[in-house]
Motif scaffolding. Structure first.
Motif, short mmCIF file in Angstrom:
data_model
loop_
_atom_site.label_atom_id
_atom_site.label_comp_id
_atom_site.label_asym_id
_atom_site.label_seq_id
_atom_site.Cartn_x
_atom_site.Cartn_y
_atom_site.Cartn_z
N ALA A 101 0.82 -1.19 0.04
CA ALA A 101 -0.12 -0.13 0.09
C ALA A 101 0.82 1.44 0.26
CB ALA A 101 -0.94 -0.02 1.22
N VAL A 102 2.06 1.20 0.64
CA VAL A 102 3.05 2.28 0.70
C VAL A 102 3.46 2.60 -0.85
CG1 VAL A 102 5.33 3.06 1.63
CG2 VAL A 102 3.61 2.18 3.14
N ILE A 103 3.70 1.61 -1.29
CA ILE A 103 4.34 1.75 -2.81
C ILE A 103 3.49 2.36 -3.63
CG2 ILE A 103 5.20 0.66 -5.05
CD1 ILE A 103 6.45 -1.50 -2.70
N LEU A 104 2.19 1.67 -3.61
CA LEU A 104 1.08 2.31 -4.39
C LEU A 104 0.87 3.77 -4.29
CD1 LEU A 104 -1.30 -0.88 -4.58
CD2 LEU A 104 0.55 -0.46 -6.10
N GLY A 105 0.44 4.17 -2.70
CA GLY A 105 0.06 5.33 -2.47
C GLY A 105 1.14 6.43 -2.90
N LYS A 106 2.55 6.20 -2.77
CA LYS A 106 3.45 6.90 -3.27
C LYS A 106 3.55 7.46 -4.49
CE LYS A 106 7.62 5.32 -3.56
NZ LYS A 106 9.05 5.06 -3.31
N HIS A 107 2.95 6.59 -5.52
CA HIS A 107 2.80 7.02 -6.81
C HIS A 107 1.24 7.41 -7.48
CE1 HIS A 107 6.84 5.67 -7.54
NE2 HIS A 107 6.70 4.77 -6.79
N GLY A 108 0.38 7.52 -6.73
CA GLY A 108 -0.78 8.10 -6.80
C GLY A 108 -1.82 7.41 -7.21
N CYS A 109 -1.75 6.10 -6.51
CA CYS A 109 -2.99 5.11 -6.68
C CYS A 109 -4.38 5.74 -6.35
CB CYS A 109 -2.68 3.72 -5.68
SG CYS A 109 -4.28 2.87 -5.70
N ARG A 110 -5.19 5.33 -7.29
CA ARG A 110 -6.58 6.05 -7.08
C ARG A 110 -7.51 5.07 -6.51
NH1 ARG A 110 -7.66 8.94 -13.10
NH2 ARG A 110 -6.45 10.92 -12.53
N ALA A 111 -7.41 3.70 -7.03
CA ALA A 111 -8.25 2.77 -6.34
C ALA A 111 -7.82 1.29 -6.69
CB ALA A 111 -9.92 3.00 -6.92
N VAL A 112 -8.56 0.52 -6.16
CA VAL A 112 -8.33 -0.92 -6.64
C VAL A 112 -9.47 -1.73 -6.77
CG1 VAL A 112 -7.09 -3.12 -6.12
CG2 VAL A 112 -6.11 -0.98 -5.09
N LEU A 113 -9.73 -2.44 -7.92
CA LEU A 113 -10.71 -3.23 -8.23
C LEU A 113 -10.51 -4.58 -8.23
CD1 LEU A 113 -12.04 -1.29 -11.44
CD2 LEU A 113 -12.54 -0.49 -9.13
N ARG A 114 -11.31 -5.39 -7.69
CA ARG A 114 -10.80 -6.83 -7.40
C ARG A 114 -11.85 -7.93 -7.91
NH1 ARG A 114 -9.54 -7.93 -1.32
NH2 ARG A 114 -11.16 -6.32 -1.20
N ALA A 115 -11.69 -9.03 -8.67
CA ALA A 115 -12.44 -10.03 -8.72
C ALA A 115 -11.88 -11.28 -8.59
CB ALA A 115 -13.05 -9.82 -10.46
N THR A 116 -12.60 -12.26 -8.27
CA THR A 116 -11.91 -13.73 -8.10
C THR A 116 -12.21 -14.50 -9.09
OG1 THR A 116 -11.54 -13.24 -5.81
CG2 THR A 116 -11.61 -15.59 -6.35
N TYR A 117 -11.50 -15.66 -9.55
CA TYR A 117 -11.52 -16.56 -10.47
C TYR A 117 -11.42 -17.87 -10.09
CZ TYR A 117 -12.47 -12.90 -14.12
OH TYR A 117 -12.80 -11.76 -14.70
N ALA A 118 -12.09 -18.96 -10.70
CA ALA A 118 -11.74 -20.20 -10.30
C ALA A 118 -11.07 -20.98 -11.67
CB ALA A 118 -12.39 -21.04 -9.82
N ASP A 119 -10.12 -21.81 -11.82
CA ASP A 119 -9.76 -22.71 -12.99
C ASP A 119 -10.65 -23.61 -13.26
OD1 ASP A 119 -9.44 -24.73 -11.15
OD2 ASP A 119 -7.67 -25.02 -11.70
N VAL A 131 -5.33 -1.89 -10.34
CA VAL A 131 -4.81 -0.74 -9.52
C VAL A 131 -4.94 0.42 -10.58
CG1 VAL A 131 -3.00 0.15 -8.09
CG2 VAL A 131 -3.38 -2.34 -8.15
N ALA A 132 -5.57 1.43 -10.29
CA ALA A 132 -5.71 2.34 -11.14
C ALA A 132 -4.88 3.60 -10.80
CB ALA A 132 -7.10 3.05 -11.30
N PHE A 133 -4.18 4.33 -12.12
CA PHE A 133 -3.06 5.44 -11.60
C PHE A 133 -3.43 6.43 -12.43
CE2 PHE A 133 -0.69 1.90 -9.89
CZ PHE A 133 0.03 2.41 -8.74
N PRO A 134 -3.05 7.62 -12.40
CA PRO A 134 -3.46 8.87 -13.03
C PRO A 134 -2.93 8.64 -14.59
CG PRO A 134 -2.71 9.59 -10.89
CD PRO A 134 -2.34 8.22 -11.26
N ASP A 135 -1.82 7.77 -14.80
CA ASP A 135 -1.02 8.04 -16.16
C ASP A 135 -0.37 6.83 -16.15
OD1 ASP A 135 1.39 8.93 -15.02
OD2 ASP A 135 0.41 10.76 -14.69
N PRO A 136 0.27 6.35 -17.31
CA PRO A 136 1.13 5.47 -17.43
C PRO A 136 2.42 5.60 -16.68
CG PRO A 136 -0.01 5.99 -19.68
CD PRO A 136 -0.13 7.02 -18.57
#
Length: 249
Positions: A101-119, A131-136
């Protein structure tokens, strides 16, 4: 003052008025031409980048996380992982372990969307996080700072995979028992302004620390493949259509 008579002042006023009218007409014509012209290549590129950066908010959750995602097993034809559920949007601090979380926050993380799959056999479950950021550029900086993934063997010895995306279990599905303690592997990927995080474990929910001997083959091979498929679909740029309300040219 200037030695001009009344009629001469009137002529001057008319000439000045015509000049103002001509200037205004030229300005209006230029503005109209600007509004009516086709966008430049640079403007199209900016519009395309902006559209990609808004997808985490603009796209329906089911478009970001399809019902089924293909993957290639070690042997045989392509198979499909099935979505077990989509979690509500999380803050950057809630969806991952603290160190991450520290790494993501330092670079401007906006939000995290999650989903779970099964094989296909529903023996392995995988949580994928967008993980969404303002730019590439900021996404790339965060991606490069994420610690390298540990393999399942080291995860078992350390009692779990950390730092990683938090597991997202869903009651009544194959992912019902998948919690953070059951995470046995993780990976990361990047596409445009998004970093894709994923983590996987076994559907029976056994803690990583309890896994003394790994199953033969690459049992968790679908995990990075599914994340990569989602990253690719989410980050591919479309040709802008400035007549469509979804675009801002």
């Amino acid at each position: 003052m200037l030695g001009l008579r009344g009629r001469q002042w009137m002529v001057v006023a008319i000439v000045l008025g015509c000049c103002y009218l001509s200037t205004s007409a030229a300005a209006l014509t230029g503005a109209w031409a600007t509004l009516r012209r086709d966008p430049t290549n640079a403007e199209l590129q900016r519009a395309a980048n902006a559209e990609v950066a808004r997808r985490w908010q603009a796209w329906p959750a089911g478009r970001i996380f399809p019902d089924r995602v293909s993957y290639q097993p070690e042997e045989g034809d392509s198979e499909y992982a099935t979505r077990m559920g989509i979690a509500t949007t999380s803050t950057c601090g809630d969806a991952v372990d603290p160190d991450l979380a520290v790494i993501l926050g330092k670079h401007g993380c906006r939000a995290v969307l999650r989903a779970t799959y099964a094989d296909r056999l529903q023996g392995v479950v995988i949580t994928v996080g967008v993980v969404a950021f303002p730019d590439p550029w900021r996404a790339d900086a965060a991606y490069k700072e994420i610690p390298s993934a540990r393999d399942a063997g080291r995860a078992a010895q350390s009692g779990g995979v950390r730092p990683a995306l938090r597991a997202a279990p869903f009651p009544g599905t194959a992912a019902a028992r998948f919690d953070d303690a059951a995470r046995q592997t993780r990976s990361s990927d990047r596409g445009g302004p998004y970093v894709l995080l994923s983590t996987a474990g076994q559907a029976d929910g056994r803690p990583a620390a309890a896994v003394k001997k790994q199953r033969p083959g690459d049992v968790f091979g679908p995990e990075p493949q599914i994340a990569h498929q989602i990253a690719r679909a989410l980050s591919v740029r479309s040709l802008p259509d400035c007549r469509n309300s979804e675009w801002r040219c």
